[in-house]
Write a protein that holds these residues in place. Structure first.
Motif, PDB file in Angstrom:
ATOM      1  N   ASP A 126      -3.472  -2.509 -11.236  1.00 17.41           N
ATOM      2  CA  ASP A 126      -3.013  -1.104 -11.250  1.00 17.41           C
ATOM      3  C   ASP A 126      -1.635  -1.136 -10.421  1.00 17.41           C
ATOM      4  O   ASP A 126      -1.414  -1.695  -9.460  1.00 17.41           O
ATOM      5  CB  ASP A 126      -3.898  -0.091 -10.624  1.00 17.41           C
ATOM      6  CG  ASP A 126      -5.180   0.095 -11.366  1.00 17.41           C
ATOM      7  OD1 ASP A 126      -5.184   0.154 -12.465  1.00 17.41           O
ATOM      8  OD2 ASP A 126      -6.091   0.496 -10.580  1.00 17.41           O
ATOM      9  N   ASP A 150      -8.611   1.576  -1.041  1.00 17.21           N
ATOM     10  CA  ASP A 150      -9.098   0.235  -1.370  1.00 17.21           C
ATOM     11  C   ASP A 150      -8.310  -0.927  -0.439  1.00 17.21           C
ATOM     12  O   ASP A 150      -8.638  -1.823  -0.675  1.00 17.21           O
ATOM     13  CB  ASP A 150      -9.056   0.115  -3.047  1.00 17.21           C
ATOM     14  CG  ASP A 150      -9.859   1.033  -3.642  1.00 17.21           C
ATOM     15  OD1 ASP A 150     -10.969   1.287  -3.222  1.00 17.21           O
ATOM     16  OD2 ASP A 150      -9.413   1.325  -4.851  1.00 17.21           O
ATOM     17  N   GLU A 190      -2.882  11.133  -5.096  1.00 14.72           N
ATOM     18  CA  GLU A 190      -3.241   9.888  -5.764  1.00 14.72           C
ATOM     19  C   GLU A 190      -3.150   8.666  -5.181  1.00 14.72           C
ATOM     20  O   GLU A 190      -3.769   7.787  -5.141  1.00 14.72           O
ATOM     21  CB  GLU A 190      -2.384  10.087  -7.334  1.00 14.72           C
ATOM     22  CG  GLU A 190      -2.856  11.217  -8.079  1.00 14.72           C
ATOM     23  CD  GLU A 190      -1.907  11.127  -9.157  1.00 14.72           C
ATOM     24  OE1 GLU A 190      -2.546  11.063 -10.442  1.00 14.72           O
ATOM     25  OE2 GLU A 190      -0.774  11.543  -9.166  1.00 14.72           O
ATOM     26  N   LYS A 192      -5.903   5.568  -3.953  1.00 12.66           N
ATOM     27  CA  LYS A 192      -5.631   4.147  -4.133  1.00 12.66           C
ATOM     28  C   LYS A 192      -5.863   3.207  -2.787  1.00 12.66           C
ATOM     29  O   LYS A 192      -6.134   2.301  -2.759  1.00 12.66           O
ATOM     30  CB  LYS A 192      -4.427   3.810  -4.995  1.00 12.66           C
ATOM     31  CG  LYS A 192      -4.215   4.700  -6.199  1.00 12.66           C
ATOM     32  CD  LYS A 192      -4.250   3.602  -7.293  1.00 12.66           C
ATOM     33  CE  LYS A 192      -3.953   4.227  -8.569  1.00 12.66           C
ATOM     34  NZ  LYS A 192      -4.721   3.585  -9.941  1.00 12.66           N
ATOM     35  N   ASN A 230       0.794  -1.224  -0.002  1.00 10.23           N
ATOM     36  CA  ASN A 230       0.073  -0.084   0.020  1.00 10.23           C
ATOM     37  C   ASN A 230       0.761   1.223   0.085  1.00 10.23           C
ATOM     38  O   ASN A 230       0.130   2.171   0.508  1.00 10.23           O
ATOM     39  CB  ASN A 230      -0.848  -0.008   1.064  1.00 10.23           C
ATOM     40  CG  ASN A 230      -0.429   0.010   2.447  1.00 10.23           C
ATOM     41  OD1 ASN A 230       0.789  -0.014   2.436  1.00 10.23           O
ATOM     42  ND2 ASN A 230      -1.233   0.190   3.752  1.00 10.23           N
TER      43      ASN A 230
END
Length: 253
Positions: free
Chosen positions: A66, A91, A84, A88, A51
């Motif tokens: 991705d 999630d 950005e 992400k 992450n």
């Protein structure tokens, strides 16, 4: 089918210390993927790279198709802006060894906080979900308690509920039971079993070999920054092929 997590030749160093030395692995959607190995083998570092809490130095990491932390244009990688990356990261739920709850907030407020602050969700919607999640982890009667009024196992279950409040598609668990008294471990593992039954994709760094054997779909043994052995948990745990795996398991089983 797109892998939920795919690592290709992932390297990570901290100064001169080379922690990850070319990790290749894939985690399928709905899979419970267990990582085992001695302390210092790179398991937690790899989890933090997924992450983008840590940047990788080489290779590629993908979550649900991705690239993690970067955008590719031609042959070049461009690092994403912090905003950005944060988008992400919504999630991906992460549960740490230490519970990291906000001490000045009740259990309910801890679970409500991220959806309100990050997603701009209405308080009533966030509260209803938080109440549902606390019930799910067996703590509906502790909603108004502060972390200091909860046992370690209860705090960890609140931390799991808090991670689930963002409705992630992937959950990362970094030795979620290692800081707990032995009698509190079972309650946390029961919650994780329930998530597995519901089809949540999970990567679990763990020393709980029973959990890995019963609940895991895949298991990787890491040592010194590399994947030494991988396979179905029962196969690896009962019939390890590599001497290093045999040596490690002889000490922990």
């Amino acid at each position: 089918m797109t892998a939920m997590v795919k690592a290709e030749g992932v390297h990570k160093s901290f100064g001169p210390a080379h922690i990850l030395k070319g990790i290749d692995l894939e985690v399928a959607p709905r899979e419970v993927f267990c990582l085992i190995g001695p302390s210092g083998s790179g398991k937690s570092t790899f989890l933090r790279c997924i992450n983008h809490l840590e940047q990788i130095n080489a290779g590629r990491l993908y979550v649900d198709g991705d690239l993690v932390g970067y955008r590719q244009k031609g042959d070049k990688l461009y690092e994403l802006k912090d905003s950005e990356v944060a988008l992400k990261r919504r999630d991906i739920g992460m549960v740490f060894q230490r519970f990291n709850l906000f001490p000045h907030m009740t259990a309910l407020e801890n679970v409500m906080e991220a959806p309100i602050q990050v997603k701009g969700e209405a308080k009533a919607v966030a509260r209803a979900r938080a109440e549902r999640l606390l019930d799910r982890v067996g703590l509906s009667d502790k909603a108004k308690n502060y972390p200091s009024q909860l046992s370690g196992g209860q705090q960890q279950r609140v931390a799991i509920a808090r991670a689930l409040a963002m409705e992630p598609k992937l959950m990362l668990f970094d030795e979620p039971t290692s800081a707990l008294d032995p009698e509190l471990v079972g309650d946390v593992l029961d919650v994780m079993r329930g998530l597995a039954e519901d089809g949540m994709t999970m990567i679990v760094v763990t020393h709980e070999m029973g959990f890995a054997r019963e609940v895991g779909d895949a298991l990787v043994f890491m040592d010194d920054g590399v994947v030494v052995e991988s396979g179905h948990p029962r196969d690896v745990l009962t019939n390890p092929q590599h001497d290093r795996t045999k040596s490690f398991l002889s000490k922990v089983l």
